[in-house]
Design an enzyme around this catalytic site. Structure first.
Site, mmCIF file in Angstrom:
data_model
loop_
_atom_site.group_PDB
_atom_site.id
_atom_site.type_symbol
_atom_site.label_atom_id
_atom_site.label_comp_id
_atom_site.label_asym_id
_atom_site.label_seq_id
_atom_site.Cartn_x
_atom_site.Cartn_y
_atom_site.Cartn_z
ATOM 1 N N CYS A 31 0.827 -1.205 0.000
ATOM 2 C CA CYS A 31 0.000 0.000 0.000
ATOM 3 C C CYS A 31 0.866 1.262 0.000
ATOM 4 O O CYS A 31 1.513 1.578 1.005
ATOM 5 C CB CYS A 31 -0.926 -0.020 1.218
ATOM 6 N N CYS A 74 0.005 3.967 2.588
ATOM 7 C CA CYS A 74 0.406 3.529 3.927
ATOM 8 C C CYS A 74 1.846 3.960 4.214
ATOM 9 O O CYS A 74 2.173 4.388 5.336
ATOM 10 C CB CYS A 74 0.296 2.008 4.054
#
Length: 319
Positions: free
Chosen positions: A73, A76
């Site tokens: 991700c 993230c």
């Protein structure tokens, strides 16, 4: 600004299955004290499905911020350093609990994490919404200020000394856990380059590793991850979506939105977009789309149900 109130998540998050897990190590909650001079790592812990019950118990003493993330991700990776910085500066008044959703599916399901990064707090065992997606540092600080106010209203005003949270959350796993083997040189080189933000160098290192050993699945997965990070750098989601809407058969425009969806955790949306594009293109123009899909399948994991479903649809379009 996000309005953080425990009532906002009522019915949306079910932590009952995690509430009664063994938490012997957490029963002796750390005393409320100054954390001056403590190790910053004590305020940041990795938690699992098995150890989350201890973190819930700890939330009766100090507010817990739960960061639901995954290695693939991109947002993230943008948000996590901000969370860690803010939590460290608070000196033990908040603990950051990091949850890898791929490795801990029960937690991901309990929090109903439809997209990541997703950040939720725990106060006295109760979930409190914070935000979803990567947000600027200024907004993170504003939401943390709200969180501390809500915690104070609920009598959760303790703090932890550096190292206390680590020992409590990791106690169940750490005693017999083997030491990790050092990374192979090219993997270490790639990791260092990623940390430095030099995605080109990381790509080169992983490509060299694969040239030396074509069966190096860790290098293949790492290469897919860093290529995705490199592609989404500087992309604006709204602009990308507008461009894709204006040119539904523009492969690069559709790739950009799919990459942003993948990096934001919207895996089904990304696969659906690319499969629709594959179906709409003339046969002789489909190869790049198929190649991108195969790369993303490897990034998410071939055993993932979303990958299996997308692969089945791709096969039906091929034959």
């Amino acid at each position: 600004m996000t309005d953080i109130s425990p009532a906002a998540l009522r019915g949306a998050v079910d932590l009952s299955s995690l509430r009664n897990r063994p938490a012997a190590a957490a029963e002796a909650a750390p005393a409320a004290s100054s954390a001056e001079g403590a190790a910053p790592g004590g305020f940041i812990v990795d938690v699992t499905d098995a150890t989350f019950g201890q973190i819930m118990e700890l939330s009766r003493t100090v507010p817990i911020v739960v960061d639901l993330w995954a290695e693939w991700c991109g947002p993230c990776k943008q948000l996590s350093p901000i969370l860690e910085k803010v939590v460290t500066e608070l000196g033990g008044r908040v603990v950051l609990a990091k949850v890898d959703v791929d490795a801990n599916p029960q937690l991901a399901q309990s929090f109903r994490a439809q997209s990541i990064p997703m950040v939720v707090a725990l106060i006295a065992g109760q979930p409190v919404p914070m935000f979803t997606g990567a947000v600027p540092e200024e907004q993170v600080r504003q939401v943390f200020d709200q969180l501390l106010q809500v915690a104070a209203q609920n009598g959760v005003t303790g703090s932890v000394a550096g190292g206390a949270a680590d020992s409590e959350a990791a106690d169940a796993d750490a005693s017999d856990e083997p030491q990790e083997a050092p990374l192979p040189p090219l993997h270490a080189e790639a990791f260092a380059a990623i940390e430095a933000g030099d995605f080109t160098a990381a790509i080169t290192a992983y490509e060299k590793a694969l040239a030396e050993n074509p069966r190096d699945e860790d290098a293949r997965a790492g290469l897919g991850q860093v290529r995705l990070l490199d592609r989404v750098q500087g992309l604006d989601l709204q602009e990308a979506r507008a461009a894709a809407a204006d040119a539904p058969l523009d492969v690069n425009a559709q790739f950009a939105v799919a990459d942003l969806d993948i990096s934001g955790g919207h895996v089904d949306d990304a696969f659906g977009r690319l499969l629709d594009l594959f179906a709409a293109l003339p046969t002789d123009e489909r190869a790049p789309v198929r190649e991108r899909l195969v790369e993303l399948f490897g990034l998410i994991g071939t055993a993932d149900p979303r990958v299996i479903a997308a692969r089945n649809r791709l096969s039906s379009l091929l034959f």
